[in-house]
Scaffold this active site. Sequence first.
Site, PDB file in Angstrom:
ATOM      1  N   ASP A 245       0.809  -1.226   0.000  1.00  0.00           N
ATOM      2  CA  ASP A 245       0.000   0.000   0.000  1.00  0.00           C
ATOM      3  C   ASP A 245       0.840   1.271   0.000  1.00  0.00           C
ATOM      4  OD1 ASP A 245      -2.193  -1.714   0.141  1.00  0.00           O
ATOM      5  OD2 ASP A 245      -2.147  -1.731   2.328  1.00  0.00           O
TER       6      ASP A 245
ATOM      7  N   LYS B 213       1.889   2.019  -5.154  1.00  0.00           N
ATOM      8  CA  LYS B 213       2.460   1.451  -6.401  1.00  0.00           C
ATOM      9  C   LYS B 213       1.546   1.739  -7.593  1.00  0.00           C
ATOM     10  CE  LYS B 213       2.419  -2.544  -4.317  1.00  0.00           C
ATOM     11  NZ  LYS B 213       2.137  -2.133  -2.923  1.00  0.00           N
TER      12      LYS B 213
ATOM     13  N   HIS C 168      -4.790  -1.647  -5.725  1.00  0.00           N
ATOM     14  CA  HIS C 168      -3.968  -0.539  -6.232  1.00  0.00           C
ATOM     15  C   HIS C 168      -4.867   0.616  -6.653  1.00  0.00           C
ATOM     16  CE1 HIS C 168      -0.335  -3.359  -7.192  1.00  0.00           C
ATOM     17  NE2 HIS C 168      -0.741  -3.419  -5.937  1.00  0.00           N
TER      18      HIS C 168
END
Length: 428
Positions: free
Chosen positions: A15, A18, A43
């Site tokens: 977390d 990315k 994501h």
Amino acid sequence: MKGRTDIVLGVQWGDEGKGRVVDVLAARAGIVVRYQGGANAGHTVVVGDEKYVFHLLPSGILYPGKVCLIGNGVVLDPDTLFEEIDGLTARGKKLARLVISHGTHIVMPYHKQLDKLAEAARSAGTKIGTTGRGIGPCYTDKFERIGIRAEDLANPSVLKEKLTIAINLKNEILTKIYGEKPLDFNEIYTKALKWGERIKPMLGDSFLEINKAVNAGENVLFEGAQATLLDIDHGTYPFVTSSSPCAGGACTGAGVGPGRIDRVVGVVKAYCTRVGEGPFPTEDKSDLGNMLRTNGGEFGATTGRPRRCGWCDLVAVDYAVKVNGLDGLALTKLDVLTGFDEISVCTSYKVDGETRKTFPSSCADLAKAKPVYEKLKGWKEDISKCRKFEDLPKAAQDYVKYIEEYAGVPVLLIGVGAGRDDTIMRGI
Ligand code: GDP
Ligand code: IMO
Ligand code: MG
């Protein structure tokens, strides 16, 4: 001229941002590849007023005309994949072309069931806090060599044969160990055949697509999921995931040789978070941790669980630099640190009274590690509109420089907000 290949991976416990870093860099890439993990990932990408959370789709999916690959190292839950694709289509989005590797393993309904049963059976202190997405059991079957691969879904007779073996075995475990009802073969077989109809046109091979693209001069971006400290080999075992998020995982999980990788970029949050169980030396359970959680919106993108929060741990960052051969860092969420009088960074640990600057390989040692902090000056100015390093207040610049000096690699990108444009690029 050949295209360049970059791996973007997590430095801490996941977390780090990315997805948003990949979304920014994808503008210059031809291909974005997920190489490991599965729908345990969440994501987040924010473009204008719109927010997207991807679990399986690579974070380059919002660029039509590009290619997104799901590598052989991924474990794929077709229900989640189709839900993601259909959700984006319903929002009127045009998507990149999606290719799923023949060898990608499929998360079957029994993997998710077994993940939850195993977690529930673990006693206090040994629970991992998995996402319940079937990740561990699916990778177990892969290495046991009884897994179902994407290519099998498109081949009814092979699927029947493989599924018969797997289901017979799972039924022994479910009924005799967990006292559950046996699985219904026909129900699962029918579901898998339906998945196959939709997946068949997407089947391909990541290694072929990548080599073709690089030779044609296109850039390739490898998108890590999870992170270094959750890696099955290099993470805080056993409180890890079941795959290889580290740089080497991109080579095996997509079919690309190490010599073909040009750059490895580690994404690091300006502070640190962890979801699930396991040691976390800089975790702060008091007001500071609560403030970081509130200011940073630290709630899981996959499970909604509150994330554990604390100051940035540079001992861990240095470890990630070494384990992955990082060429540079992407520092996210610097804006979340605005307003603190002082910002602390962990520069060493005390373990059994001894000072150490190397990340312990033993989880038991890490659990005993007491962080030693260096205190740096904070800043009060809003930095969310800064687009150049020089625009940042001096204290924020000094914080970035401190991290660069400690880690021995440059900070190539800085996040000052969640949006695609809230980014300071520094030679990346
Ligand atoms: P990932 O799993 O590494 O892709 O990260 P997640 O999406 O799970 O969590 C990162 C969270 O931070 C998301 O809510 C992002 O929108 C948000 N985010 C990423 N970069 C920044 C940043 O620079 N500033 C702020 N304020 N939020 C960010
Ligand atoms: P992204 O890609 C944060 C954690 C789980 C648990 C452990 C094992 O969004 O950074 P698993 O379901 O993989 O068997 O769970 O790993 N975990 C993550 N934590 N971000 C993630 O992904 C994670 N994927 C798995 O919370 O502690
Ligand atoms: Mg996430």
